[in-house]
Design an enzyme around this catalytic site. Structure first.
Site, PDB file in Angstrom:
ATOM      1  N   GLU A 158     -21.770   7.772-120.161  1.00 29.06           N
ATOM      2  CA  GLU A 158     -22.858   8.749-120.351  1.00 29.06           C
ATOM      3  C   GLU A 158     -24.088   8.337-119.556  1.00 29.06           C
ATOM      4  OE1 GLU A 158     -23.424   9.294-124.537  1.00 29.06           O
ATOM      5  OE2 GLU A 158     -21.719  10.641-124.693  1.00 29.06           O
ATOM      6  N   GLU A 315     -15.185  12.727-125.530  1.00 31.73           N
ATOM      7  CA  GLU A 315     -15.566  12.206-126.844  1.00 31.73           C
ATOM      8  C   GLU A 315     -15.950  13.359-127.748  1.00 31.73           C
ATOM      9  OE1 GLU A 315     -18.777   9.382-126.955  1.00 31.73           O
ATOM     10  OE2 GLU A 315     -18.082   8.343-125.178  1.00 31.73           O
ATOM     11  N   PHE A 365     -21.891   3.433-139.203  1.00 31.14           N
ATOM     12  CA  PHE A 365     -21.698   4.586-140.082  1.00 31.14           C
ATOM     13  C   PHE A 365     -21.182   5.817-139.334  1.00 31.14           C
ATOM     14  CE2 PHE A 365     -24.807   2.159-142.714  1.00 31.14           C
ATOM     15  CZ  PHE A 365     -23.911   1.879-143.742  1.00 31.14           C
TER      16      PHE A 365
END
Ligand code: GAL
Length: 673
Positions: A158, A315, A365
């Site tokens: 990216e 992704e 997370f």
């Protein structure tokens, strides 16, 4: 002058619809790797992106390389029939490099250094960073360039996600060189930037700075060129890595883009010709008005970058991300809908970030194929389900999305239209583009997204929302298209400036006055939240303008607001075609209404209109192979006529297709095989 269309991409490196994921084995002990490879093979994972953040593990000290672990991982995956999308490991410099060379760190517009501790802490123009990075790329490419397990090369990660705009001294010098190349002389730059304003005339390129934080608004043309420069710098960096790889390897080279909401500083139209495979990362962003519609927009834009050919979703998340204020989980049905929406809109590969949820680090997370709770989970079972569905959809690979409408998208217009000192801060380029796109999507109109100046001859209708800054040749392509019998809808704040952000004089919208048959004397924006009513009874807001008709007719005028009686929506016959102009921010119903009429005039073939966007119907075709994707985002079951074979459930359809709420169906239409 028409620019050649972006060349259509050929098939992806692997057949069928590839299923893949990012894998970060360096975060796990070796015994986990074996189990992972077995599970990946069982799940039907075809392609695994590795070594994306591998630098500190591969080059533990300057010039000391250790490839044992990477050798083992590639061989292990290869032994299980899994191909590798091999990262060059350069996306984040290791601590020894930033300690030894703090001058590679990026600097923000106010002169603050961005320190290591996160990722991507490097200046795109730094020769020191580039030297070290390319030395590593050479090692990796030499070692694995001919490895049969490597199907694709993944440069960095990216690019420009965090570090696109760097204002350090090295960047300043590079910017000066870029400007000297672009303008040739300081007089030409002074003219292009309008430096007679506020005493900004330059006597020499050496006096020019990047547009650092200033006491007042900065020179908008300088800011616009700094965006172009920054995009070009990272592209140059990408090309330098790719060039090293190509010396040793034959597998295709790519990098993961992130259109549109998240990386705004790269003009991907200029990048597309340099990557072998177009790949995009997409995450639903619940801060946006309609995240699901934005997914469709991003997919269509990515297909545009691939010239209409296949592309990879490099992704996405199985469930929640961890970088929004509130990170919403996905149901398995939503994950399947999101995935198949990308396929419907041209993706021949669906990959995820990441394989196993990290136990530590800034993304602990973030959801993963295998969550912290392991494989006895809804997430894992949803991946297995997706895998089976993608197998059944393998025959769709290589077919092309069917669209007879285009929308022109421009990064320079985005950068310039959202700049300082504009008439209304509430008018934002991407929101205006999304509004027009969403209305078309709700009307069941599939849209190709194209670059300014792209060949429009195959389209029945072309939308040009908020196309603020446009060059003469690019404007001429739209004008000639309509003169030759095309149909267009242009929305406000289009055609205002040229490519240097210089206003086109003589009445707005200078580039499109003749095309639209109007002239505008003055912008009259409205305070956000103020509604105005049109003579049609429809509502609008944000923007109005003192518009006069020259050759156009008024379709609706303002009934109230600052300009009662002034035209708000117009239609013009121009040559053999028609052009409509929308001079205000229409509410969704009203916008759909204008676009529906334009689509009818143009003879556009909508698929299945659905005013709230809760059902998407998209077609892909290749010769006599024809597929229809029906994505039901709503809760109610729907039915529509179809004949053929439904691939998700693998059963015949005769006459009527039923799609339960939240589900997707894909029909190979009769006569198609
Ligand atoms: C992407 C990035 C990945 C990971 C992911 C989390 O932007 O390429 O490395 O950070 O986001 O959503």
């Amino acid at each position: 002058m028409r620019k050649p269309a972006v060349p259509p991409r050929g098939p992806l490196p692997l057949p069928g619809i590839t299923l893949g994921c990012d894998y970060n084995p360096e975060q796990w002990p070796r015994e986990v790797w074996d189990a992972d490879a077995v599970l990946m093979a069982e799940a039907g994972i075809d392609l695994v992106a590795i070594n994306i953040f591998g630098w500190s593990a591969l080059e533990t000290r300057a010039g000391e390389y250790t490839f044992d672990d990477l050798d083992a991982v590639i061989d292990l995956l290869h032994g299980h029939g899994i191909r590798v999308n091999l990262g060059t490991a350069t996306s984040s410099p290791p601590p020894w490099l930033t300690t030894r060379h703090p001058e590679i760190l990026p600097v923000t517009a106010d002169g603050t250094t961005r320190f290591p501790g996160g990722r991507q802490a490097w200046c795109p123009s730094s020769p020191v960073f580039r030297r070290h990075a390319l030395a590593l790329v050479e090692q990796v490419a030499k070692r694995y360039g001919q490895h049969p397990g490597v199907a694709l090369w993944h440069v960095s990660n990216e690019l420009g996600c965090h570090n696109a705009l760097c204002y350090c001294e090295v960047s300043a010098e590079a910017f000066r060189g870029w400007l000297a190349d672009r303008y040739g002389s300081i007089e030409a730059l002074n003219a292009a930037w309008g430096t007679s304003f506020w005493s900004q005339r330059y006597g020499d390129f050496a006096e020019i700075q990047p547009p650092r934080a200033a006491l007042s608004h900065r020179n908008p043309s300088q800011v616009l060129d700094f965006h172009r420069f920054s995009s070009d710098e990272l592209l140059g960096y990408y090309r330098a890595e790719a060039e090293v790889i190509r010396r040793y390897a034959t597998a295709p080279v790519t990098t993961n883009f992130m259109v549109t909401a998240h990386i705004r500083n790269l003009d991907y139209w200029s990048w597309a010709p340099h990557v072998d495979v177009i790949a995009n990362d997409h995450y639903l962003d619940h801060r946006l008005g309609d995240p699901t519609a934005e997914l469709s927009f991003a997919a269509d834009l990515t297909r545009g970058l691939a010239g209409g050919g296949p592309w990879m979703l490099m992704e996405q998340a199985v469930g929640a991300v961890n970088w929004q204020p509130h990170n919403l989980a996905k149901s398995p049905a939503q994950m399947l809908r999101n995935s198949l929406t990308h396929v419907a809109r041209g993706a021949d590969s669906i990959c995820f970030f990441q394989w196993r949820a990290s136990p530590h680090g800034a993304e602990k997370f973030h959801s993963a194929l295998i969550p912290h709770a392991g494989t006895d989970t809804v997430a894992w079972r949803s991946v297995l389900d997706l895998s089976s569905v993608l197998r059944r959809l393998a025959e769709v690979a290589g077919s092309r999305v069917v669209a007879d409408t285009a929308l022109i998208f421009s990064w320079p217009s985005w950068w310039a239209a959202d700049g300082d000192g504009r008439p209304s801060e509430a008018v934002r380029y991407l929101e205006q583009v999304h509004a027009v796109y969403n209305a078309l999507r709700e009307l069941g109109v599939t849209v190709d997204i194209v670059a300014p100046g792209a060949d429009l001859s195959s389209y029945r209708l072309v939308a040009a929302p908020c196309l603020y800054a446009i060059s003469d040749p690019d404007a001429a392509v739209l004008t000639d298209y309509v003169a030759g019998g095309g149909h267009t809808v242009v929305s406000f704040f289009s055609g205002i400036a040229d490519e240097t952000d210089r206003i086109r004089l003589g009445g707005y919208p200078g580039a499109f006055r003749d095309l639209l048959g109007i002239t505008v004397e003055e912008f009259c924006p409205l305070t956000p939240g103020t509604a105005i009513t049109l003579t049609s009874g429809e509502k609008a807001g944000l923007w109005s303008e003192r518009l006069r008709l020259t050759t156009a007719e008024a379709l609706a005028c303002y009934r109230d607001g600052p300009l009662p009686g002034v035209p708000a929506i117009t239609r013009n016959t121009f040559g053999a075609g028609t052009s409509r102009y929308i001079a205000t921010a229409l509410e969704a119903d009203a916008l759909r209404h204008v676009l529906r009429e334009a689509a009818d005039d143009a003879g556009v073939t909508p698929t299945e209109p659905c005013d709230d966007g809760s059902v998407e119907v998209v077609r892909r075709a290749d010769g006599d192979r024809r597929y229809v994707f029906v994505i039901n985002h709503g809760t109610d079951d729907i039915e529509l006529p179809a004949n053929g074979h439904e691939l998700v459930e693998d059963r015949p359809v005769a006459g009527m297709l039923r799609v339960p709420g939240g589900q997707v169906r894909v029909v190979r239409e009769v006569g198609a095989r």
